[in-house]
Design a protein around this motif. Sequence first.
Motif, mmCIF file in Angstrom:
data_model
loop_
_atom_site.group_PDB
_atom_site.id
_atom_site.type_symbol
_atom_site.label_atom_id
_atom_site.label_comp_id
_atom_site.label_asym_id
_atom_site.label_seq_id
_atom_site.Cartn_x
_atom_site.Cartn_y
_atom_site.Cartn_z
ATOM 1 N N LEU A 24 -3.042 3.975 2.671
ATOM 2 C CA LEU A 24 -3.807 2.933 2.229
ATOM 3 C C LEU A 24 -3.107 1.775 1.390
ATOM 4 C CD1 LEU A 24 -7.140 4.694 1.630
ATOM 5 C CD2 LEU A 24 -6.688 3.057 3.429
ATOM 6 N N GLY A 25 -2.188 2.297 0.573
ATOM 7 C CA GLY A 25 -1.477 1.295 -0.379
ATOM 8 C C GLY A 25 -0.718 0.147 0.658
ATOM 9 N N GLY A 26 0.078 0.864 1.737
ATOM 10 C CA GLY A 26 0.579 -0.126 2.510
ATOM 11 C C GLY A 26 -0.068 -0.996 3.425
ATOM 12 N N ARG A 27 -1.169 -0.515 3.756
ATOM 13 C CA ARG A 27 -2.385 -1.184 4.418
ATOM 14 C C ARG A 27 -2.851 -2.364 3.427
ATOM 15 N NH1 ARG A 27 -7.132 2.019 7.044
ATOM 16 N NH2 ARG A 27 -7.991 -0.094 7.220
ATOM 17 N N PRO A 84 -6.009 -1.984 -6.183
ATOM 18 C CA PRO A 84 -4.785 -1.749 -7.135
ATOM 19 C C PRO A 84 -5.081 -2.006 -8.761
ATOM 20 C CG PRO A 84 -4.571 -3.922 -6.344
ATOM 21 C CD PRO A 84 -5.646 -3.167 -5.659
ATOM 22 N N VAL A 85 -4.544 -1.049 -9.415
ATOM 23 C CA VAL A 85 -4.843 -1.324 -11.087
ATOM 24 C C VAL A 85 -3.329 -1.860 -11.524
ATOM 25 C CG1 VAL A 85 -5.021 -0.228 -13.353
ATOM 26 C CG2 VAL A 85 -6.173 0.308 -11.227
ATOM 27 N N LEU A 86 -2.379 -1.587 -11.154
ATOM 28 C CA LEU A 86 -0.898 -2.024 -11.167
ATOM 29 C C LEU A 86 -0.023 -1.493 -9.789
ATOM 30 C CD1 LEU A 86 0.636 -0.866 -14.541
ATOM 31 C CD2 LEU A 86 0.136 -3.065 -13.801
ATOM 32 N N ASN A 87 0.670 -2.585 -9.229
ATOM 33 C CA ASN A 87 1.161 -1.936 -7.991
ATOM 34 C C ASN A 87 2.402 -3.066 -7.792
ATOM 35 O OD1 ASN A 87 -0.220 -4.358 -7.263
ATOM 36 N ND2 ASN A 87 -0.786 -3.538 -5.152
ATOM 37 N N ILE A 88 3.514 -2.609 -6.931
ATOM 38 C CA ILE A 88 4.594 -3.337 -6.561
ATOM 39 C C ILE A 88 5.222 -3.025 -5.257
ATOM 40 C CG2 ILE A 88 6.158 -1.655 -7.921
ATOM 41 C CD1 ILE A 88 7.632 -4.103 -8.913
ATOM 42 N N GLN A 89 5.811 -3.737 -4.595
ATOM 43 C CA GLN A 89 6.442 -3.665 -3.288
ATOM 44 C C GLN A 89 7.707 -4.397 -3.176
ATOM 45 O OE1 GLN A 89 6.843 -5.665 -0.301
ATOM 46 N NE2 GLN A 89 6.241 -7.530 -1.492
ATOM 47 N N HIS A 90 8.425 -3.871 -2.188
ATOM 48 C CA HIS A 90 9.662 -4.948 -2.070
ATOM 49 C C HIS A 90 10.083 -4.233 -0.680
ATOM 50 C CE1 HIS A 90 12.617 -1.638 -2.803
ATOM 51 N NE2 HIS A 90 12.196 -1.678 -3.875
ATOM 52 N N ALA A 91 10.997 -5.336 0.109
ATOM 53 C CA ALA A 91 11.493 -4.966 1.325
ATOM 54 C C ALA A 91 12.708 -3.721 1.333
ATOM 55 C CB ALA A 91 11.951 -6.162 2.178
ATOM 56 N N VAL A 92 12.919 -2.765 2.151
ATOM 57 C CA VAL A 92 13.909 -1.934 2.159
ATOM 58 C C VAL A 92 15.192 -2.822 2.131
ATOM 59 C CG1 VAL A 92 15.161 -0.126 3.278
ATOM 60 C CG2 VAL A 92 12.668 -0.230 2.858
ATOM 61 N N ARG A 118 -5.078 7.192 -9.405
ATOM 62 C CA ARG A 118 -3.930 8.159 -8.955
ATOM 63 C C ARG A 118 -2.778 6.981 -8.513
ATOM 64 N NH1 ARG A 118 -5.348 11.856 -4.902
ATOM 65 N NH2 ARG A 118 -2.899 12.407 -5.064
ATOM 66 N N GLU A 119 -1.589 7.895 -8.554
ATOM 67 C CA GLU A 119 -0.287 6.984 -8.422
ATOM 68 C C GLU A 119 0.037 7.220 -6.801
ATOM 69 O OE1 GLU A 119 3.453 7.102 -10.467
ATOM 70 O OE2 GLU A 119 2.295 7.936 -12.108
ATOM 71 N N PHE A 120 0.030 6.455 -6.157
ATOM 72 C CA PHE A 120 0.490 6.658 -4.661
ATOM 73 C C PHE A 120 1.943 5.737 -4.281
ATOM 74 C CE2 PHE A 120 -4.021 6.804 -4.429
ATOM 75 C CZ PHE A 120 -3.939 8.384 -3.956
ATOM 76 N N GLU A 121 2.745 6.440 -3.392
ATOM 77 C CA GLU A 121 3.780 5.772 -2.916
ATOM 78 C C GLU A 121 3.572 5.556 -1.499
ATOM 79 O OE1 GLU A 121 7.184 8.235 -4.020
ATOM 80 O OE2 GLU A 121 7.040 7.584 -6.067
ATOM 81 N N GLY A 122 4.021 4.732 -1.005
ATOM 82 C CA GLY A 122 4.169 4.451 0.567
ATOM 83 C C GLY A 122 5.134 3.647 1.351
ATOM 84 N N ARG A 123 5.118 3.424 2.627
ATOM 85 C CA ARG A 123 5.842 2.534 3.214
ATOM 86 C C ARG A 123 5.054 1.933 4.147
ATOM 87 N NH1 ARG A 123 11.023 4.461 3.867
ATOM 88 N NH2 ARG A 123 11.518 6.421 2.566
ATOM 89 N N PHE A 124 5.335 0.662 4.444
ATOM 90 C CA PHE A 124 4.600 -0.334 5.504
ATOM 91 C C PHE A 124 5.562 -1.145 6.191
ATOM 92 C CE2 PHE A 124 4.264 -2.571 1.740
ATOM 93 C CZ PHE A 124 4.368 -3.997 2.025
ATOM 94 N N ARG A 125 5.402 -1.661 7.272
ATOM 95 C CA ARG A 125 5.966 -2.736 8.127
ATOM 96 C C ARG A 125 5.471 -4.112 7.940
ATOM 97 N NH1 ARG A 125 10.219 -2.383 10.640
ATOM 98 N NH2 ARG A 125 11.093 -0.730 11.507
ATOM 99 N N TYR A 126 6.209 -5.173 7.530
ATOM 100 C CA TYR A 126 5.574 -6.368 7.336
ATOM 101 C C TYR A 126 6.750 -7.661 7.646
ATOM 102 C CZ TYR A 126 3.254 -10.656 5.762
ATOM 103 O OH TYR A 126 2.717 -11.960 5.780
ATOM 104 N N ALA A 127 6.294 -8.462 8.510
ATOM 105 C CA ALA A 127 7.362 -9.479 8.644
ATOM 106 C C ALA A 127 8.702 -8.797 9.455
ATOM 107 C CB ALA A 127 7.578 -10.353 7.836
ATOM 108 N N PHE A 128 8.384 -7.672 10.295
ATOM 109 C CA PHE A 128 9.540 -7.161 11.177
ATOM 110 C C PHE A 128 10.411 -6.649 10.092
ATOM 111 C CE2 PHE A 128 8.386 -10.845 13.556
ATOM 112 C CZ PHE A 128 8.090 -10.289 14.559
ATOM 113 N N LYS A 129 10.236 -6.135 8.562
ATOM 114 C CA LYS A 129 10.892 -5.582 7.645
ATOM 115 C C LYS A 129 10.037 -4.268 7.415
ATOM 116 C CE LYS A 129 13.108 -9.470 5.864
ATOM 117 N NZ LYS A 129 13.267 -10.564 4.774
#
Length: 174
Positions: A24-27, A84-92, A118-129
């Motif tokens: 869900l974090g990735g979505r 989200p309460v606090l969240n962050i993401q970046h491309a691999v 709860r703390e959640f970690e995830g993966r997702f694809r966006y803009a071909f990355k």
Amino acid sequence: MGTLTEAMASGSTWQLSAEQGGELGGRWWKWALSAPDSKSPVRDTTGEHAAWSQPDDLWFLAGTYGGKVTRTCEVPSGRPLFFPVLNIQHAVSYSDRRPRLPVAHASAHLNGVPLELREFEGRFRYAFKRHLTWGVWGAINPLSPGQYVLEIKADTGKGFWVDTTYHLAAASSR
């Protein structure tokens, strides 16, 4: 993995597994990143764009880029809420290390009642990355029709803080 409906428990907090929360974090990030700036629910300071491109199975509430914001919006009473309460993401391609923020304080209250976060970690694809994400998230079972106040507060202890108030009108599903 179970369905979203199977993940719900009694009470206001929607219980999610680590796998479901990471997904869900990735979505949520794909939803937030896909909005044009002019309709971005994250940049929105009033709630005007809260309904932008919402999925059919749940309702995302937007985070902020920090600071204080008050939003008013209508949400369907038949869908769970995820935010989200606090969240962050970046491309691999930027880094293959999972992003993280320090958490000095994180809380969410629905009509004054504390919610489990709860703390959640995830993966997702966006803009071909491929992207990695981390966050402190809240999830709420579908609300009965009525008026609600959701208060979200967080602080990294390093100068970044969030103080978001949502005035929610849960409307009967049509």
